[in-house]
Design an enzyme around this catalytic site. Structure first.
Site, short mmCIF file in Angstrom:
data_model
loop_
_atom_site.label_atom_id
_atom_site.label_comp_id
_atom_site.label_asym_id
_atom_site.label_seq_id
_atom_site.Cartn_x
_atom_site.Cartn_y
_atom_site.Cartn_z
N GLU A 1 42.07 39.51 35.03
CA GLU A 1 41.47 40.48 36.01
C GLU A 1 42.05 40.27 37.22
O GLU A 1 42.22 41.37 37.87
CB GLU A 1 39.45 40.69 36.24
CG GLU A 1 38.90 41.41 37.04
CD GLU A 1 37.46 41.83 36.70
OE1 GLU A 1 37.21 42.15 35.83
OE2 GLU A 1 36.74 41.70 37.59
N ASP B 1 36.96 34.19 35.70
CA ASP B 1 35.55 34.38 36.33
C ASP B 1 35.40 33.31 37.30
O ASP B 1 34.82 34.56 38.20
CB ASP B 1 34.46 33.33 35.12
CG ASP B 1 35.55 34.54 33.68
OD1 ASP B 1 34.82 35.70 33.67
OD2 ASP B 1 35.77 33.47 32.59
#
Length: 380
Positions: A275, A18
């Protein structure tokens, strides 16, 4: 003309992904678009793992043109709202800040920056407005098609890739891991960043039985803990290298994002997770295996299948046969030995496909540029 102000709010959920994505976005917006960017982060200690020059004790600090502020529960009530406000990954901005957004004479552009997905439905939701608290909030989805926001890609990262070759890779590895200074070109160099795949120990055993030496570089994190090096069959040498048979394991500290990008460019195969590193592996254009973040009801497996469908849409059969089984086994178990052997035997075609895929991604345009255009289209 007054400089546009942007505020990005980030809650750290998955340790580094994040904040890794938010930092790359904040830095690119400040450096390439000359915007006044403030990054609010609730976990500066995790941030410091990928940017050692971050001081977790400071309430406010400046880094590469970005103001970094510690997002604490006692958020200041008088904090003026920015022209553009980004909630990263559906985190909820503080009530006091929302009140400041409502009090502005001109409404801010409010963005909900979502997670990356290759699923078809993303295109239908990208850019949609959602009225909330008297304001409009817009969904902005990263993605792999022109109907989405595109992918994170900074100018400095693209320049790094263009200037990177075998010589630069060898020099970087020598500096990062001195015991690898004499590595021969026919020996395999792999980076490993993952959660805790069930087949991990079996895979390590396969590496130990390879015909050629395998050098496995493992940054500190969950997968290194799962390897449990102090109690496995690998034995430790004086220089900190663990080894068994053909396998050499090199535990290293967490790297800065920029150095991690260099590591991915330098390795023959990259194992990545989540990610941010998943996307960086695609920019590195080397064969890679993705460990996707596990979700309830196996929703992550649908995302993995969606990505593979896009990634392999135009790929020849040998590429598909070399990568799909290994991705599936790494994420949900199965017959590991044939999957790993298929990947190894087809490294060259996989690398060629990875380079072609990168060229397609470049044509999409980068997410920050697409986001700035989207915001400017909403400014009244």
């Amino acid at each position: 003309m007054q400089q546009q102000t942007w505020a990005i709010f980030c809650r750290v959920v998955d340790n580094y992904g994040d904040i890794g994505v938010c930092w790359r976005l904040a830095r690119q917006l400040a450096n390439e678009f000359v915007l006044d960017v403030t990054l609010w982060v609730d976990d500066l200690a995790s941030f410091a793992q990928i940017r050692p020059d971050i001081n977790p004790q400071l309430a406010s600090q400046s880094l590469e043109g970005v103001t970094v502020r510690h997002w604490t529960p006692d958020f200041p009530h008088a904090e003026a709202a920015a022209d553009v406000v980004i909630e990263a990954f559906a985190c909820e901005i503080p009530v006091a800040y929302l009140a400041q957004m409502q009090a502005r004479s001109s409404s801010p552009v409010w963005i909900n920056l979502e997670y990356l997905s290759a699923e078809d439905w993303v295109e239908g939701c990208h850019g949609l407005p959602s009225p909330q608290a008297g304001l409009q909030k817009y969904f902005f989805f990263p993605g792999f098609t022109t109907g989405t926001g595109g992918l994170f890609s900074e100018r400095q990262q693209r320049e790094l890739q263009l200037g990177w070759g075998d010589e630069q890779g060898a020099a970087f590895i020598r500096q990062l891991i001195p015991p690898l200074a004499t590595r021969r070109s026919d020996q395999l160099l792999i980076s490993l960043f993952a959660y805790e795949p069930e087949c991990l120990q079996t895979w390590l055993s396969l590496l130990a039985q390879q015909a050629t030496l395998v050098h496995l570089v493992v940054p500190r994190g969950r997968v290194l803990l799962a390897m449990n090096l102090d109690h496995c069959s690998l034995w430790q040498c004086i220089n900190g290298v663990y080894q068994q048979g053909s396998l050499r394991v090199y535990p290293i500290p967490m790297l800065s994002q920029d150095d991690y990008d260099r590591l991915l460019l330098s390795c023959d195969i990259n194992f990545v997770r989540g990610e941010d590193s998943f996307l960086r592996a695609q920019w590195a254009a080397q064969p890679f295996v993705w460990h996707i973040y596990p979700q309830q009801e196996d929703a992550h497996l649908e995302k993995l299948a969606a990505f593979l469908n896009r990634y392999l849409a135009d790929a020849p059969a040998d590429v598909v046969a070399a990568i799909v089984p290994m991705m599936q086994v790494w994420n949900q178990g199965g017959a590991l030995a044939p999957a790993w052997q298929a990947l190894l035997s087809n490294r060259e075609v996989l690398a060629k496909h990875a380079r072609q895929w990168r060229e397609k991604l470049i044509e999409l345009g980068d997410l920050a540029t697409n986001l700035v255009r989207f915001v400017n289209s909403k400014v009244k």
